[in-house]
Scaffold this motif. Structure first.
Motif, short mmCIF file in Angstrom:
data_model
loop_
_atom_site.label_atom_id
_atom_site.label_comp_id
_atom_site.label_asym_id
_atom_site.label_seq_id
_atom_site.Cartn_x
_atom_site.Cartn_y
_atom_site.Cartn_z
N VAL A 67 8.91 3.21 -4.30
CA VAL A 67 8.86 1.95 -3.56
C VAL A 67 10.02 1.91 -2.57
O VAL A 67 11.08 2.47 -2.80
N GLY A 69 11.32 -0.64 1.18
CA GLY A 69 11.17 -1.97 1.75
C GLY A 69 12.25 -2.30 2.75
O GLY A 69 13.16 -1.50 3.01
N ASP A 81 12.41 -10.50 2.01
CA ASP A 81 12.22 -9.13 1.54
C ASP A 81 10.76 -8.74 1.63
O ASP A 81 9.87 -9.48 1.19
N LEU A 82 10.51 -7.56 2.20
CA LEU A 82 9.16 -7.01 2.30
C LEU A 82 9.13 -5.65 1.61
O LEU A 82 9.48 -4.63 2.21
N PRO A 83 8.73 -5.60 0.33
CA PRO A 83 8.61 -4.30 -0.36
C PRO A 83 7.43 -3.50 0.19
O PRO A 83 6.39 -4.08 0.54
N ILE A 84 7.59 -2.18 0.23
CA ILE A 84 6.52 -1.28 0.68
C ILE A 84 6.42 -0.15 -0.35
O ILE A 84 7.36 0.63 -0.51
N ALA A 85 5.29 -0.07 -1.05
CA ALA A 85 5.16 0.88 -2.16
C ALA A 85 4.04 1.87 -1.92
O ALA A 85 3.10 1.61 -1.16
N LEU A 110 -2.22 -1.55 -5.07
CA LEU A 110 -1.21 -1.57 -4.01
C LEU A 110 -0.80 -3.02 -3.80
O LEU A 110 -1.44 -3.76 -3.05
N MET A 112 0.99 -6.00 -2.23
CA MET A 112 1.63 -6.32 -0.95
C MET A 112 2.28 -7.69 -1.10
O MET A 112 1.60 -8.69 -1.26
N THR A 113 3.63 -7.69 -1.07
CA THR A 113 4.39 -8.88 -1.43
C THR A 113 5.36 -9.26 -0.31
O THR A 113 5.95 -8.40 0.34
N THR A 136 1.85 -12.49 -3.33
CA THR A 136 1.42 -11.10 -3.47
C THR A 136 -0.09 -10.99 -3.30
O THR A 136 -0.84 -11.81 -3.84
#
Length: 225
Positions: A67, A69, A81-85, A110, A112-113, A136
């Motif tokens: 992960v 972000g 905060d934009l997490p990218i996993a 997947l 997306m949050t 999310t």
């Protein structure tokens, strides 16, 4: 000897953290981070619709992935905060009346949050705990069924039973903390709880309502630009 070396390295790191003063978790900062996360669903399954054995339920197992972000500091205390996993791959197994039959299939998720975070303490603090909340979108894709699923639903090798899971929106709460290592490098650990439900569907026309409500543990190393 190895233990003494590790203790010495830990002491040096702690000393450097305490000695540093020019940390940048201040308004306008952008931190890009990378790390790993584990998602553990806390499943409450409904019953598979007829025709099926009464009490036929499912469980969804935990999964791990890489992960990353981007965190933007809107003010000294408020960040976005934009997490990218990368996708997480979960096993779907039998539960309830069919507990013990094994794996029914797999599905990739997947999440997306987007999170709004409040960080306690001053911008130059070495350790800053934070809380967050956001939304999310749980995207479920590439489901694969097993012969076990076909066996309990009347499928055949020439016409196997297939499955799918509906993508849904949910809300997410977060609790975590960040350590400033240098003025540009930081490390963070956070735990999130997402409240989300989905509907599983089989090619036989049967459906099952499932509450997932996963807990995610995420660790990352960040660099400020």
């Amino acid at each position: 000897m190895k233990t003494k070396f590790l203790l010495g390295a830990a002491a040096a790191l702690i000393a450097s953290l305490g000695a540093s003063s020019a940390f940048a978790q201040s308004a306008g900062s952008i931190v890009v981070y990378g790390g790993a996360a584990q998602i553990t669903p806390h499943v409450e399954s409904g019953d598979l619709t007829a025709p099926s054995l009464a009490g036929t339920k499912v469980d969804v197992k935990k999964a791990s992935s890489f992960v990353g972000g981007v965190t933007y500091y809107w003010t000294d205390n408020i960040s976005i905060d934009l997490p990218i996993a990368l996708p997480f791959k979960h096993d779907v197994v039998g539960a309830g009346a069919i507990e013990g039959v094994g794996k029914l299939g797999t599905v990739k998720s997947l999440p997306m949050t987007l999170l709004a975070q409040y960080r306690f303490g001053e911008a130059n603090s070495t350790f800053r705990p934070f809380v967050g909340a956001g939304v999310t979108y749980g995207y479920f894709f590439k489901p694969k069924s097993t012969a076990t699923l076909s066996g309990i639903t009347g499928g055949t090798p020439s016409n196997p039973t297939t499955l799918s899971m509906k993508s849904r929106f949910g809300t997410t709460m977060e609790l975590g903390g960040a350590f400033n290592i240098t003025k540009d490098w930081s490390a963070s650990l956070s735990v999130t709880k997402t409240f989300i439900k989905t509907t599983g569907s089989l090619s036989t026309g049967q459906t099952i309502e499932t509450t997932l409500d996963p807990v995610s543990v995420k660790f990352g190393i960040g660099y400020r630009f």
